[in-house]
Design an enzyme around this catalytic site. Structure first.
Site, PDB file in Angstrom:
ATOM      1  N   LYS A  52       0.845  -1.208   0.000  1.00  0.00           N
ATOM      2  CA  LYS A  52       0.000   0.000   0.000  1.00  0.00           C
ATOM      3  C   LYS A  52       0.873   1.249   0.000  1.00  0.00           C
ATOM      4  O   LYS A  52       0.591   2.220  -0.714  1.00  0.00           O
ATOM      5  CB  LYS A  52      -0.948  -0.024   1.215  1.00  0.00           C
ATOM      6  CG  LYS A  52      -2.048  -1.070   1.063  1.00  0.00           C
ATOM      7  CD  LYS A  52      -2.865  -1.334   2.320  1.00  0.00           C
ATOM      8  CE  LYS A  52      -3.784  -2.540   2.086  1.00  0.00           C
ATOM      9  NZ  LYS A  52      -4.630  -2.908   3.192  1.00  0.00           N
ATOM     10  N   GLN A  96      -5.010  -1.850   9.364  1.00  0.00           N
ATOM     11  CA  GLN A  96      -4.852  -3.172   8.760  1.00  0.00           C
ATOM     12  C   GLN A  96      -5.423  -4.253   9.679  1.00  0.00           C
ATOM     13  O   GLN A  96      -5.140  -4.287  10.877  1.00  0.00           O
ATOM     14  CB  GLN A  96      -3.352  -3.438   8.467  1.00  0.00           C
ATOM     15  CG  GLN A  96      -3.079  -4.715   7.687  1.00  0.00           C
ATOM     16  CD  GLN A  96      -3.633  -4.684   6.261  1.00  0.00           C
ATOM     17  OE1 GLN A  96      -3.797  -3.632   5.656  1.00  0.00           O
ATOM     18  NE2 GLN A  96      -3.906  -5.852   5.708  1.00  0.00           N
ATOM     19  N   ASP A 119     -11.195   2.230   3.282  1.00  0.00           N
ATOM     20  CA  ASP A 119     -11.450   0.786   3.181  1.00  0.00           C
ATOM     21  C   ASP A 119     -12.939   0.501   2.926  1.00  0.00           C
ATOM     22  O   ASP A 119     -13.298  -0.600   2.521  1.00  0.00           O
ATOM     23  CB  ASP A 119     -11.076   0.086   4.500  1.00  0.00           C
ATOM     24  CG  ASP A 119      -9.726  -0.617   4.429  1.00  0.00           C
ATOM     25  OD1 ASP A 119      -9.319  -1.011   3.325  1.00  0.00           O
ATOM     26  OD2 ASP A 119      -9.102  -0.771   5.494  1.00  0.00           O
TER      27      ASP A 119
HETATM   28  N1  GUN Z   1      -6.830  -7.253   5.810  1.00  0.00           N
HETATM   29  C1  GUN Z   1      -7.039  -7.969   4.692  1.00  0.00           C
HETATM   30  N2  GUN Z   1      -7.547  -7.183   3.711  1.00  0.00           N
HETATM   31  C2  GUN Z   1      -7.669  -5.953   4.245  1.00  0.00           C
HETATM   32  C3  GUN Z   1      -8.129  -4.720   3.723  1.00  0.00           C
HETATM   33  O1  GUN Z   1      -8.557  -4.582   2.565  1.00  0.00           O
HETATM   34  N3  GUN Z   1      -8.094  -3.664   4.586  1.00  0.00           N
HETATM   35  C4  GUN Z   1      -7.652  -3.769   5.859  1.00  0.00           C
HETATM   36  N4  GUN Z   1      -7.664  -2.687   6.639  1.00  0.00           N
HETATM   37  N5  GUN Z   1      -7.218  -4.921   6.378  1.00  0.00           N
HETATM   38  C5  GUN Z   1      -7.226  -5.994   5.554  1.00  0.00           C
END
Ligand code: GUN
Length: 291
Positions: A52, A96, A119
């Site tokens: 990211k 996350q 998200d």
């Molecule tokens: N863990 C697995 N996929 C994601 C996601 O798209 N966003 C977040 N914040 N955590 C994750």
């Protein structure tokens, strides 16, 4: 059979985003700014967050990585989220997941300002999505709809079977596919579904999002179907530097010859999920998503 190249499509979208960022900056504004909170040292989460941050750099976004150790108190995480909610120099942020067991994930998600919830996990964004109002849509469903759009895949009137009902993928995907714009007839299948194999075999569009490597086999797919493989299970591998490789929910070799379109793993949905977070952050920076 046509391969849906998520990697190439994501690159096209990154180029589009970069052009917008250049335009924003050339007009004297700061670039979009995304922050990621990472708690602990889970291997998968470390990898995803590193991607990211790298993606932000590629399109000219500012990024901030905020790290905490596993033993972080829930109240301290909530305090940090409140700081980020108030920070005028930050457009969007993510926490996350998964979080350590002593932290209430839902409480954390609901503490995020919906206008910065890139998200799309906050109930306000989920609810707005259900109502067809402007909202942040979680990255994987957003990415899949972009693939349908950019490959001009007909969804209207088609029977779409989604295997998996997670809050992040299956459920929001079912909402989007049933909206007027996609106009599909949707069935959500899950671990309690009877006659799952024959149901899958009846689908014009089959979206496999259950996280079970190799679950979908040739006999479960109709001739000419569109197959979207959301599975990204990390399995040990002697052939990669990391010691892992990604395995999809679909047995690609035997299913692909039956399909009109299919996404590979890797290189299908995964890159689209990554780029969709950038798209949401750009929307947040432009301030035109939720009123
Ligand atoms: N863990 C697995 N996929 C994601 C996601 O798209 N966003 C977040 N914040 N955590 C994750």
């Amino acid at each position: 059979m046509q391969l849906i190249d998520g990697k190439a499509t994501a690159q096209v979208i990154r180029d589009e985003i970069k052009a917008e960022v250049d335009y924003i900056v050339s007009n004297g504004h700061r670039p979009p700014h995304l922050a990621a909170i990472l708690v602990g040292h889970d291997g998968g989460s470390e990898t995803y967050v590193a991607y990211k941050i790298k993606d932000c750099e590629e399109v000219g976004f500012r990024s901030s990585l905020i790290r905490f150790e596993d033993h972080l108190k829930e109240e301290n995480l909530l305090k940090k989220i409140e700081d980020l909610n108030q920070d005028p120099d930050l457009d969007g942020f993510i926490v996350q997941l998964p979080l350590p067991a002593h932290i209430n994930e839902q409480l954390v998600i609901e503490a995020i300002n919906p206008k910065k919830d890139v998200d799309g996990f906050h109930p306000e964004n989920v609810g707005r999505t259900v109502l067809g109002l402007p909202s942040f849509i979680s990255a994987t469903p957003f990415g899949i709809t972009e693939l349908f759009r950019r490959y001009h895949i007909e969804t209207s009137g088609k029977l779409c079977v989604i295997v998996g009902r997670s809050n992040i993928v299956g459920r929001p995907m079912s909402i989007l596919m049933s909206q007027k714009s996609m106009n599909a007839t949707v069935t959500v299948a899950h671990s309690g579904t009877e006659h799952l194999e024959s149901l899958c075999a009846s689908a014009d569009i089959l979206i496999a999002a259950l996280g079970s490597p190799g679950f979908v086999k040739a006999h479960m797919v109709k001739e000419g179907a569109v197959v979207i493989d959301v599975g990204t299970t990390r399995v040990p591998s002697a052939d990669t530097k990391s010691g892992f490789r990604l395995k999809g929910d679909v047995v690609f070799e035997e299913v692909a010859p039956k399909c009109s379109y299919i996404t590979p793993v890797p290189g299908g949905v995964g890159p689209m999920t990554r780029v969709s977070l950038l798209s949401n952050t750009l929307l947040a920076a432009k301030g035109n998503i939720t009123q």
